[in-house]
Design an enzyme around this catalytic site. Structure first.
Site, short mmCIF file in Angstrom:
data_model
loop_
_atom_site.label_atom_id
_atom_site.label_comp_id
_atom_site.label_asym_id
_atom_site.label_seq_id
_atom_site.Cartn_x
_atom_site.Cartn_y
_atom_site.Cartn_z
CG HIS A 91 -0.40 3.78 4.47
ND1 HIS A 91 -1.35 3.35 5.38
CD2 HIS A 91 -0.08 2.71 3.71
CE1 HIS A 91 -1.61 2.06 5.17
NE2 HIS A 91 -0.85 1.65 4.17
CB SER A 137 -0.94 0.01 1.21
OG SER A 137 -0.21 -0.19 2.41
CG ASP A 161 6.39 -9.55 4.86
OD1 ASP A 161 6.62 -10.71 4.49
OD2 ASP A 161 5.97 -8.68 4.10
#
Length: 434
Positions: free
Chosen positions: A374, A121, A244
């Protein structure tokens, strides 16, 4: 709603006037006041029982911050961020080879015809231009046009500081950059969002998901009639690992906890596929971010709520997570140092600008989207500049910190994208006198 809360609303204009009087901002718009107020409610900093003084203090603080964030009045989104100036040398014979190079170790920025990206993303530009308005956030948009590695908003790096736009400065005919907007319902990295173009990144991806992205990217390029797949030079940026790490501690469902060995293997098989199936390619392998840094922002804004949703395993005190970060980074470094990708028409270069990343002491949230996870438009610009700078720094002497100040470097003679093979040679040469 209490009577004193209604009185508090009347303080909004007073807050505007006071902040303006002190010379911090001028011409404050009503929409800024509304966004400042709505965000304070959303964050839980104001309740229906808030006093006029509380409203005054909270909103006045945010009026100044929001007024310095450029807003597109039509869309309500944050505007992209470009570098102040980019006026580097670009004579034909210096930044574009007189003949197409046959070696990736003699590749100049003007020789690059195609760009592509693989990732999650962050590369999909999730919430990148989203302001802290709950309605905008619920649209779950992916602003691929400002994505640090492949966004093509505007016409060059002064409009929007992305790798693609830096390359377009040297080759206006560049193919592959992303434009417009995607969304989680019409996501980047799928045929549902053609705006993504050669951006194969898919939000939510982990390292085990990137091989299909590489396969799709090869197919896209092979099927594009504007691309000479066998002969055009390509730059592909691969960045993966945040999800991850954020999910490393979750073992239900099985397989979510990806070990450092599994992470390296997943990246390796993807690079192997690109090596065997994508000729004339320079791969930027961007090392993973130390996500434990984000924990220092947990108490800012509404960060903790979003971390619980996006990054459940985030804990700066978790020694296992710290070890995973280091082993993820070491795994990629060791993989590239094996030199199996150093071929004549294909190479992988580790770009380490995230490796020793620290957060800026002055308002770190200005670089992030509303979720504190983000990147926002300024964060994407800083990372785009960092990647560009890394590409022209010698292997072994690359910056390991992001360029928060957007201080961009110009490629120097002989203008080659730096690889393991050409870095020592270029360091020993001097530019000939013209």
């Amino acid at each position: 709603m209490s009577a004193k809360f209604c009185v508090a609303l009347l303080c909004l204009n007073l807050a505007c006037l006071v902040v303006s009087f002190h010379g911090k901002i001028s011409g404050v718009r009503q929409d800024i006041l509304r966004r400042a107020f709505k965000w304070e409610i959303f964050r839980g900093n104001l309740s229906v029982d808030a006093s006029p003084g509380e409203v005054f203090q909270r909103v006045a603080k945010n009026v100044r911050r929001l007024s310095t964030r450029p807003i597109d009045i039509k869309s309500g989104s944050l505007l992209p961020v470009g570098v102040a100036e980019f006026d580097c040398e670009r004579p034909y014979t210096q930044t574009l080879s007189t003949e197409a190079p046959t070696s990736v170790h003699r590749l100049r920025p003007g020789d690059v015809s195609v760009v592509g990206s693989i990732g999650d993303s962050v590369t999909a530009g999730f919430w990148a231009k989203t302001d802290k308005d709950i309605n905008e956030m619920l649209a779950f948009e992916e602003h691929v046009d400002v994505s640090w590695s492949i966004g093509g908003n505007g016409t060059g790096p002064t409009d929007c500081a992305t790798l693609s736009n830096f390359l377009r400065y040297y080759n206006p005919n560049l193919i592959g950059y992303s434009t417009g907007v995607c969304s989680t319902s019409n996501p980047s990295g799928s045929d549902a969002c053609p705006n993504g173009n050669m951006n194969a990144a898919v939000s939510g991806s982990k390292s085990r998901d990137i091989l299909p992205q590489a396969e799709r990217l090869v197919t896209l390029m092979q099927n594009d009639q504007n691309i000479d797949f066998a002969n055009d030079w390509k730059v592909v940026t691969l960045f993966i690992g945040g999800n991850d790490l954020c999910k490393y501690c979750i073992m239900d469902p099985p397989g979510w906890g990806i070990t450092p060995a599994e992470y390296r293997h997943n990246v390796e098989i993807t690079l192997d596929y690109l090596k065997d199936n994508m000729p004339r390619t320079f791969v930027n392998l961007v090392n993973v971010v130390d996500i434990t840094l984000l924990d220092s922002m947990r108490d800012l804004s509404n960060c903790d709520l979003f971390y619980q949703a996006f990054c459940q395993c985030l804990d700066a005190q978790d020694q296992m997570l710290q070890m995973y970060v280091q082993e993820y980074q070491n795994g990629l470094r060791n993989l590239v140092e094996e030199a199996k990708y150093d071929q004549n028409d294909f190479t992988v270069v580790l770009q380490p600008f995230f490796e020793e990343m620290t957060l800026p002491s002055d308002d770190p949230l200005q670089f992030f989207a509303p979720d504190c996870f983000h990147f926002g438009v300024r964060g994407h610009a800083a990372v785009g500049v960092s990647l560009w700078n890394n590409m022209f720094e010698a292997v072994g002497a690359k910056s390991t910190h992001p360029a928060y100040d957007l201080d961009v470097s110009c490629p120097q003679w002989p203008f080659y994208l730096r690889t393991r093979r050409n870095s020592p040679l270029l360091n020993e040469k001097e530019r000939p006198q013209s």
